[in-house]
Design a protein around this motif. Structure first.
Motif, PDB file in Angstrom:
ATOM      1  N   TYR A  79      33.602  -8.280   0.989  1.00 22.02           N
ATOM      2  CA  TYR A  79      33.871  -9.685   1.338  1.00 22.02           C
ATOM      3  C   TYR A  79      34.483  -9.813   2.728  1.00 22.02           C
ATOM      4  CZ  TYR A  79      32.947 -10.757  -3.580  1.00 22.02           C
ATOM      5  OH  TYR A  79      32.360 -10.883  -4.801  1.00 22.02           O
ATOM      6  N   ALA A  80      35.311  -8.802   3.135  1.00 22.07           N
ATOM      7  CA  ALA A  80      35.919  -8.859   4.468  1.00 22.07           C
ATOM      8  C   ALA A  80      34.850  -8.726   5.545  1.00 22.07           C
ATOM      9  CB  ALA A  80      36.957  -7.758   4.601  1.00 22.07           C
ATOM     10  N   THR A  81      33.837  -7.853   5.291  1.00 24.73           N
ATOM     11  CA  THR A  81      32.744  -7.702   6.258  1.00 24.73           C
ATOM     12  C   THR A  81      31.963  -8.992   6.404  1.00 24.73           C
ATOM     13  OG1 THR A  81      32.582  -5.366   5.629  1.00 24.73           O
ATOM     14  CG2 THR A  81      30.722  -6.319   6.836  1.00 24.73           C
ATOM     15  N   LYS A  82      31.660  -9.627   5.286  1.00 22.71           N
ATOM     16  CA  LYS A  82      30.936 -10.901   5.332  1.00 22.71           C
ATOM     17  C   LYS A  82      31.740 -11.973   6.050  1.00 22.71           C
ATOM     18  CE  LYS A  82      28.224 -10.320   1.090  1.00 22.71           C
ATOM     19  NZ  LYS A  82      27.952 -10.869  -0.265  1.00 22.71           N
ATOM     20  N   LEU A  83      33.051 -11.946   5.828  1.00 24.78           N
ATOM     21  CA  LEU A  83      33.901 -12.937   6.471  1.00 24.78           C
ATOM     22  C   LEU A  83      33.904 -12.769   7.976  1.00 24.78           C
ATOM     23  CD1 LEU A  83      35.966 -15.237   6.299  1.00 24.78           C
ATOM     24  CD2 LEU A  83      37.743 -13.506   5.927  1.00 24.78           C
ATOM     25  N   LYS A  84      34.015 -11.500   8.437  1.00 20.64           N
ATOM     26  CA  LYS A  84      34.022 -11.283   9.883  1.00 20.64           C
ATOM     27  C   LYS A  84      32.704 -11.702  10.511  1.00 20.64           C
ATOM     28  CE  LYS A  84      37.369  -7.482   9.845  1.00 20.64           C
ATOM     29  NZ  LYS A  84      37.598  -6.023  10.077  1.00 20.64           N
ATOM     30  N   ARG A  85      31.608 -11.380   9.825  1.00 20.88           N
ATOM     31  CA  ARG A  85      30.306 -11.755  10.370  1.00 20.88           C
ATOM     32  C   ARG A  85      30.161 -13.281  10.464  1.00 20.88           C
ATOM     33  NH1 ARG A  85      27.453  -9.221   7.016  1.00 20.88           N
ATOM     34  NH2 ARG A  85      26.765 -10.955   5.684  1.00 20.88           N
ATOM     35  N   LEU A  86      30.612 -13.969   9.434  1.00 27.57           N
ATOM     36  CA  LEU A  86      30.515 -15.440   9.438  1.00 27.57           C
ATOM     37  C   LEU A  86      31.396 -16.056  10.520  1.00 27.57           C
ATOM     38  CD1 LEU A  86      30.432 -16.414   5.651  1.00 27.57           C
ATOM     39  CD2 LEU A  86      28.622 -16.718   7.336  1.00 27.57           C
ATOM     40  N   GLU A  87      32.606 -15.481  10.706  1.00 28.26           N
ATOM     41  CA  GLU A  87      33.495 -16.023  11.726  1.00 28.26           C
ATOM     42  C   GLU A  87      32.914 -15.799  13.117  1.00 28.26           C
ATOM     43  OE1 GLU A  87      37.186 -14.123  10.931  1.00 28.26           O
ATOM     44  OE2 GLU A  87      37.875 -15.723   9.573  1.00 28.26           O
ATOM     45  N   LYS A  88      32.251 -14.614  13.310  1.00 26.12           N
ATOM     46  CA  LYS A  88      31.635 -14.347  14.606  1.00 26.12           C
ATOM     47  C   LYS A  88      30.473 -15.307  14.865  1.00 26.12           C
ATOM     48  CE  LYS A  88      29.903 -10.541  17.418  1.00 26.12           C
ATOM     49  NZ  LYS A  88      29.556  -9.087  17.457  1.00 26.12           N
ATOM     50  N   MET A  89      29.660 -15.545  13.834  1.00 31.52           N
ATOM     51  CA  MET A  89      28.547 -16.488  13.967  1.00 31.52           C
ATOM     52  C   MET A  89      29.068 -17.898  14.251  1.00 31.52           C
ATOM     53  SD  MET A  89      26.076 -15.196  10.867  1.00 31.52           S
ATOM     54  CE  MET A  89      25.020 -16.609  11.061  1.00 31.52           C
ATOM     55  N   ARG A 148      28.265 -20.178  17.509  1.00 35.16           N
ATOM     56  CA  ARG A 148      27.717 -21.525  17.360  1.00 35.16           C
ATOM     57  C   ARG A 148      28.572 -22.552  18.096  1.00 35.16           C
ATOM     58  NH1 ARG A 148      28.136 -21.786  12.244  1.00 35.16           N
ATOM     59  NH2 ARG A 148      26.166 -20.715  11.785  1.00 35.16           N
ATOM     60  N   GLU A 149      29.877 -22.414  18.023  1.00 35.55           N
ATOM     61  CA  GLU A 149      30.763 -23.347  18.707  1.00 35.55           C
ATOM     62  C   GLU A 149      30.610 -23.238  20.226  1.00 35.55           C
ATOM     63  OE1 GLU A 149      34.637 -22.515  17.265  1.00 35.55           O
ATOM     64  OE2 GLU A 149      34.360 -23.620  15.390  1.00 35.55           O
ATOM     65  N   GLN A 150      30.422 -22.011  20.732  1.00 35.33           N
ATOM     66  CA  GLN A 150      30.224 -21.853  22.170  1.00 35.33           C
ATOM     67  C   GLN A 150      28.938 -22.525  22.629  1.00 35.33           C
ATOM     68  OE1 GLN A 150      30.416 -17.654  22.944  1.00 35.33           O
ATOM     69  NE2 GLN A 150      32.662 -17.519  22.594  1.00 35.33           N
ATOM     70  N   ARG A 151      27.894 -22.379  21.817  1.00 32.30           N
ATOM     71  CA  ARG A 151      26.636 -23.040  22.166  1.00 32.30           C
ATOM     72  C   ARG A 151      26.789 -24.561  22.184  1.00 32.30           C
ATOM     73  NH1 ARG A 151      22.349 -19.563  18.455  1.00 32.30           N
ATOM     74  NH2 ARG A 151      22.381 -17.651  19.740  1.00 32.30           N
ATOM     75  N   ILE A 152      27.537 -25.077  21.215  1.00 40.35           N
ATOM     76  CA  ILE A 152      27.751 -26.538  21.164  1.00 40.35           C
ATOM     77  C   ILE A 152      28.520 -26.999  22.386  1.00 40.35           C
ATOM     78  CG2 ILE A 152      28.946 -28.374  19.910  1.00 40.35           C
ATOM     79  CD1 ILE A 152      28.287 -26.858  17.324  1.00 40.35           C
ATOM     80  N   LYS A 153      29.528 -26.200  22.806  1.00 41.72           N
ATOM     81  CA  LYS A 153      30.306 -26.567  23.985  1.00 41.72           C
ATOM     82  C   LYS A 153      29.443 -26.555  25.238  1.00 41.72           C
ATOM     83  CE  LYS A 153      34.921 -25.151  22.530  1.00 41.72           C
ATOM     84  NZ  LYS A 153      36.061 -24.227  22.798  1.00 41.72           N
ATOM     85  N   SER A 154      28.619 -25.526  25.355  1.00 47.45           N
ATOM     86  CA  SER A 154      27.790 -25.442  26.563  1.00 47.45           C
ATOM     87  C   SER A 154      26.732 -26.531  26.598  1.00 47.45           C
ATOM     88  CB  SER A 154      27.121 -24.059  26.631  1.00 47.45           C
ATOM     89  OG  SER A 154      26.274 -23.890  25.487  1.00 47.45           O
ATOM     90  N   GLY A 155      26.332 -27.009  25.441  1.00 46.82           N
ATOM     91  CA  GLY A 155      25.313 -28.067  25.386  1.00 46.82           C
ATOM     92  C   GLY A 155      25.858 -29.453  25.640  1.00 46.82           C
ATOM     93  N   ARG A 156      27.154 -29.602  25.643  1.00 46.89           N
ATOM     94  CA  ARG A 156      27.766 -30.914  25.844  1.00 46.89           C
ATOM     95  C   ARG A 156      28.527 -30.900  27.157  1.00 46.89           C
ATOM     96  NH1 ARG A 156      30.399 -32.023  19.913  1.00 46.89           N
ATOM     97  NH2 ARG A 156      28.452 -32.054  18.730  1.00 46.89           N
ATOM     98  N   ASP A 157      27.949 -31.443  28.161  1.00 45.79           N
ATOM     99  CA  ASP A 157      28.602 -31.479  29.470  1.00 45.79           C
ATOM    100  C   ASP A 157      29.707 -32.520  29.441  1.00 45.79           C
ATOM    101  OD1 ASP A 157      25.388 -31.113  31.066  1.00 45.79           O
ATOM    102  OD2 ASP A 157      26.829 -29.589  30.383  1.00 45.79           O
ATOM    103  N   GLY A 158      30.909 -32.069  29.678  1.00 41.28           N
ATOM    104  CA  GLY A 158      32.022 -33.024  29.735  1.00 41.28           C
ATOM    105  C   GLY A 158      32.309 -33.711  28.427  1.00 41.28           C
ATOM    106  N   SER A 159      31.956 -33.070  27.373  1.00 38.19           N
ATOM    107  CA  SER A 159      32.214 -33.724  26.080  1.00 38.19           C
ATOM    108  C   SER A 159      33.683 -33.681  25.712  1.00 38.19           C
ATOM    109  CB  SER A 159      31.391 -33.038  24.981  1.00 38.19           C
ATOM    110  OG  SER A 159      31.738 -31.656  24.886  1.00 38.19           O
ATOM    111  N   GLY A 160      34.432 -32.779  26.359  1.00 37.76           N
ATOM    112  CA  GLY A 160      35.876 -32.782  26.139  1.00 37.76           C
ATOM    113  C   GLY A 160      36.277 -32.188  24.816  1.00 37.76           C
ATOM    114  N   GLY A 161      35.828 -31.001  24.578  1.00 35.88           N
ATOM    115  CA  GLY A 161      36.303 -30.340  23.354  1.00 35.88           C
ATOM    116  C   GLY A 161      35.261 -30.317  22.259  1.00 35.88           C
ATOM    117  N   SER A 162      35.421 -29.390  21.433  1.00 35.19           N
ATOM    118  CA  SER A 162      34.454 -29.220  20.339  1.00 35.19           C
ATOM    119  C   SER A 162      34.685 -30.257  19.255  1.00 35.19           C
ATOM    120  CB  SER A 162      34.615 -27.826  19.749  1.00 35.19           C
ATOM    121  OG  SER A 162      33.791 -27.699  18.608  1.00 35.19           O
ATOM    122  N   ARG A 163      33.514 -30.828  18.807  1.00 28.88           N
ATOM    123  CA  ARG A 163      33.588 -31.757  17.676  1.00 28.88           C
ATOM    124  C   ARG A 163      32.822 -31.218  16.481  1.00 28.88           C
ATOM    125  NH1 ARG A 163      31.881 -37.410  20.086  1.00 28.88           N
ATOM    126  NH2 ARG A 163      30.593 -36.081  21.389  1.00 28.88           N
TER     127      ARG A 163
END
Length: 825
Positions: A710-720, A724-739
């Motif tokens: 379960y710890a391995t699955k958790l780390k993999r999910l947290e990394k994914m 995903r959050e980085q991609r969302i940030k890069s896709g929103r120019d000037g969005s001012g933080g992750s939503r």
């Protein structure tokens, strides 16, 4: 002077009454103007001499008694006419009276002339009535009994049935005393039977009016069994009516028939009414053939509307189509015996005729005629709606037959109403297209029918949310009849739907001016004022409506809702209490009461009404959510489990309810059950981070080997998740933080929901007040816990005051709709 008085001779040969038929010109009043002596007596005091008395010898001479004996000297009057008993033309005139008026023997003793007897003084007083005499006592008692009977009848007519019965009983007691006194004074034949009959009959009537049927029947039996009362047998009709009210139909028929046998055939109307009662009783017992015989006899002897309608019902009960048609034709042919409306239209400009017509246009007779006509139309319309679906292969063909029959009768105007009823029947059968086609046929009819049809078409299109067509037909209805309140209300509804509340209020006001009893317009104008935030005027409208519709759940809810908007929770609670007394199983009203008590801080009352709401409707997520949170708040996590399990059944795609169940197991110390629940959640939602965190934590505490997996699955999910959050940030120019939202979070610092949340889902404020996931995990073991694992239902440090749930909006309350008008059937 006495020598001129001659008495009648004593011989039997002469006729004592001779000369009576002889005409004496002295007594001719027509020649008084030419009588010199009479005229002189009138002009002078010669005719006004004082009365002759014996004390004044100079004015009169003492006269002997004028009898038939004595001298026969003639004595003339002051007018020169001979006195009675004087000799005239040599013939002795007989005396006509021994004693003349005003002259007595006392005059010979010197008394004055007193023809009026004034010297005797005043007349003696009348003899006083002896009130102690038996006859007088009986007379007074009889008068008192009559008064009591009259007072009893008046009290009954005024609606005071209890007082009427008391007066009737008092009259009965006094009448019995009267009978005993009469028997002591006079013979039994002199007893007043009419008074006894009226007292007993009134007493029986008052017993019946007060629903004391046993006493009424006993009193009627006393009257009927007494052979001295004539025509008492017809009172068996009243006894039959009482048995009918008691649903003792066999005895009712028996007494009706006994009364029918005792009423002579000359009383035709009375016999017809009794036969009608017999027919109605047969219908109640299900003996339709006997009922048909009674009503057929009535329709052949003296047809009337009630008998005709009951005959149709009887044929409908046995399913005889042809007889139903014939009975309907007989009902149509019953004469109304009222004047035509043309009688009340002035044919000329004669002011006198116009005044007479104006006076009789709305008098009591005219009102009675209107009532009779309305009753006839009601019977015909009801009969047509009843038989139309069964007399032909389809209800449409049956309606067409009824319409043709009505058009050929005196009720031509009812044909259009039947057509509109045909359209309404299509509506009930969900055949909207046929209903619309039927109503559109009236667009070229007269204005009244056109307005009615257009009103219903506007209503249909409004229900289909086709506001353009609804507005078009509402305009047509208003133009056809500007004073149609239903058309104005529907027009206001279309404007309301478009958001023009001020204009909608004007249409509703005009509808109320045309018909102050239009409750739909009054309700809708209250909703309009509420939309305009004119809460005082809205409250005034709903209170007026409450005075008209005392037990309307919609009105009671609106009043409570307005008080809530006015921030008066006590009044809102009071009106909601009235609402649940009318509809005790309304889950929305019960949950609203719970919400108001919760906002006031009364948790026990809030729990009571939320629980009642859950019991009436166990699928309301908001109520389930509040009850689960209440048990967690009161440290009864085991009881909260059943509510969250039900929530997970209602919303199986929402992971948060299953996480709540698992957390409740864990908080109650049932770690094995909690572990099994988390595993089950992981199988259904393998990408849920919160579930994996608790699995890792529990496996670590219990010491299971699965912790590494379960710890391995958790780390993999947290990394994914980070990627995903980085991609969302890069896709929103000037969005001012992750939503972005983390998938499956059951309770984070920001109170986020899982990614599977459906549109419009909102957490209850109660659950938002629960501890956040950043609070420490409370374990039963003493070993140190890694703070990286958090508990969504951990203990709360400073619990804020619970906020009220969301307000029940207009579209949340099922009963709150605009009052659309449909013409009455």
């Amino acid at each position: 002077m006495m020598q001129n008085v001659h008495l009648a001779p004593e011989t039997d040969d002469d006729d004592l009454y001779s000369g009576y038929n002889d005409y004496n010109p002295i007594y001719d009043t027509e020649e008084l103007e030419n009588d010199t002596g009479f005229q002189q007596a009138v002009r002078t005091s010669h005719g006004r001499r004082p009365p002759i008395t014996a004390k004044i010898p100079s004015t009169a001479v003492t006269r002997p008694i004028a009898t038939g004996y004595g001298s026969k000297t003639s004595l003339t009057s002051s007018m020169g006419r001979p006195m009675t008993g004087a000799i005239q033309d040599g013939v002795t005139r007989p005396m006509t009276a021994v004693r003349a008026a005003g002259f007595t023997k006392a005059s010979l003793r010197g008394s004055a002339f007193d023809p009026l007897g004034q010297s005797r003084g005043p007349a003696p007083p009348l003899e006083t009535k002896n009130e102690d005499s038996p006859e007088e006592k009986i007379r007074q008692l009889e008068k008192k009994v009559n008064e009591l009977v009259e007072e009893s009848c008046i009290a009954n007519s005024c609606g005071d049935l209890k007082l009427a019965l008391e007066k009737a009983k008092d009259a009965g007691r006094k009448e019995r005393v009267l009978v005993r006194q009469r028997e002591q004074v006079t013979t039994p034949e002199n007893i007043n039977l009419d008074l006894t009959y009226s007292v007993l009959f009134n007493l029986a009537s008052q017993y019946s009016a007060n629903e004391m049927y046993a006493e009424a029947l006993n009193t009627y039996q006393v009257i009927v069994k007494n052979k001295m009362f004539s025509n008492a047998g017809r009172l068996k009709v009243n006894m039959g009516n009482i048995y009918l009210k008691q649903r003792n139909y066999s005895k009712a028929i028996k007494f009706y028939r006994m009364a029918l046998d005792q009423i002579p055939s000359v009383h035709k109307e009375m016999r017809i009414k009794i036969m009608q009662n017999i027919g109605v009783t047969f219908i109640k017992t299900g003996q339709y053939s006997d009922a048909i015989n009674s009503f057929e006899h009535i329709m052949s002897m003296a047809p009337n509307l009630k008998a005709g309608f009951n005959l149709i019902l009887s044929y409908f009960a046995i399913g005889d189509r042809e007889k139903m048609k014939k009975a309907f034709q007989k009902l149509i042919a019953v004469p109304l015996e009222i004047d035509e409306d043309d009688k009340y239209i002035s044919p000329s400009d004669d002011p006198h005729t116009n005044l007479v017509i104006e006076a009789i246009k709305n008098d009591h007779l005219r009102q009675m005629e209107r009532e009779r006509k309305a009753m006839a139309e009601k019977y015909i319309m009801t009969a047509a709606k009843l038989i139309a679906p069964v007399i032909e292969t389809s209800f449409a063909v049956g309606y067409d037959w009824c319409v043709e029959v009505v058009k050929a009768s005196q009720y031509v105007e009812l044909a259009n109403d039947l057509e509109i009823n045909k359209a309404i029947t299509y509506l009930r059968q969900k055949d909207f297209n046929q209903a619309v086609d039927t109503l559109k046929m009236f667009e070229k009819k007269d204005s009244r029918v056109k307005s009615a049809a257009a009103t219903n078409l506007s209503f249909l299109y409004y229900l289909e949310n086709d506001f353009a067509q609804a507005s078009s037909y509402a305009d047509l209805a208003v133009n056809s009849d500007r004073y149609n309140p239903s058309a104005l209300t529907n027009k206001g509804n279309t404007v309301f739907a478009n958001g023009d509340y001020e204009k909608a209020a004007e249409f509703y006001k005009e509808a109320l001016r045309n018909d102050s009893s239009c409750t739909e317009a009054l309700y809708n104008i209250g909703l309009t004022y509420k939309k305009l935030n004119r809460l005082d005027e809205a409250l005034d409208c709903f209170l007026k409506l409450h005075a008209i519709l005392r037990n309307s759940a919609q009105v009671l809810y609106q009043i409570a809702n307005v008080y809530e908007l006015m921030e008066d929770p006590n009044q809102a609670i009071e009106w909601l209490m009235q609402l649940i007394s009318v509809v005790p199983t309304d889950s929305k009203a019960l949950s609203k009461l719970g919400e108001l008590y919760d906002s006031e801080g009364d948790k026990s009352q809030a729990f009571q009404y939320y629980y009642e709401s859950y019991r009436c409707f166990p699928s309301n997520i908001e109520v389930i959510e509040w009850l689960g949170a209440y048990y967690i708040d009161t440290q009864f996590c085991e009881k909260a489990i059943q509510y969250f399990e039900r929530a997970s059944l209602i919303q199986p795609t929402q992971v948060k309810w299953q996480l709540m169940v698992a957390s409740c197991f864990r908080r109650s110390g049932n770690y094995q059950k909690a572990l099994d629940t988390y595993k089950d959640i992981h199988r259904k939602f393998p990408e849920n981070v919160e579930c994996l965190r608790f699995l890792v934590r529990l496996c670590t505490d219990i010491g299971l080997k699965e912790v590494q997996e379960y710890a391995t699955k958790l780390k993999r999910l947290e990394k994914m998740k980070e990627i995903r959050e980085q991609r969302i940030k890069s896709g929103r120019d000037g969005s001012g933080g992750s939503r972005g939202r983390r998938e499956g979070s059951a309770g984070s610092d920001s109170g986020q929901n899982s990614s599977a949340s459906s549109k419009g889902e909102r957490l209850n404020a109660k659950l938002r007040a629960l501890p956040g996931t950043n609070e420490p995990y409370e374990s039963s073991s003493n070993k140190e816990i890694d703070a990286s694992y958090v508990d969504p239902l951990g203990p709360q440090i400073e619990r804020p005051k619970t906020a009220a749930k969301k307000r029940i909006d207009e579209d949340d309350f099922a009963d709150e709709e605009l009052g659309d008008d449909l013409l009455p059937e």
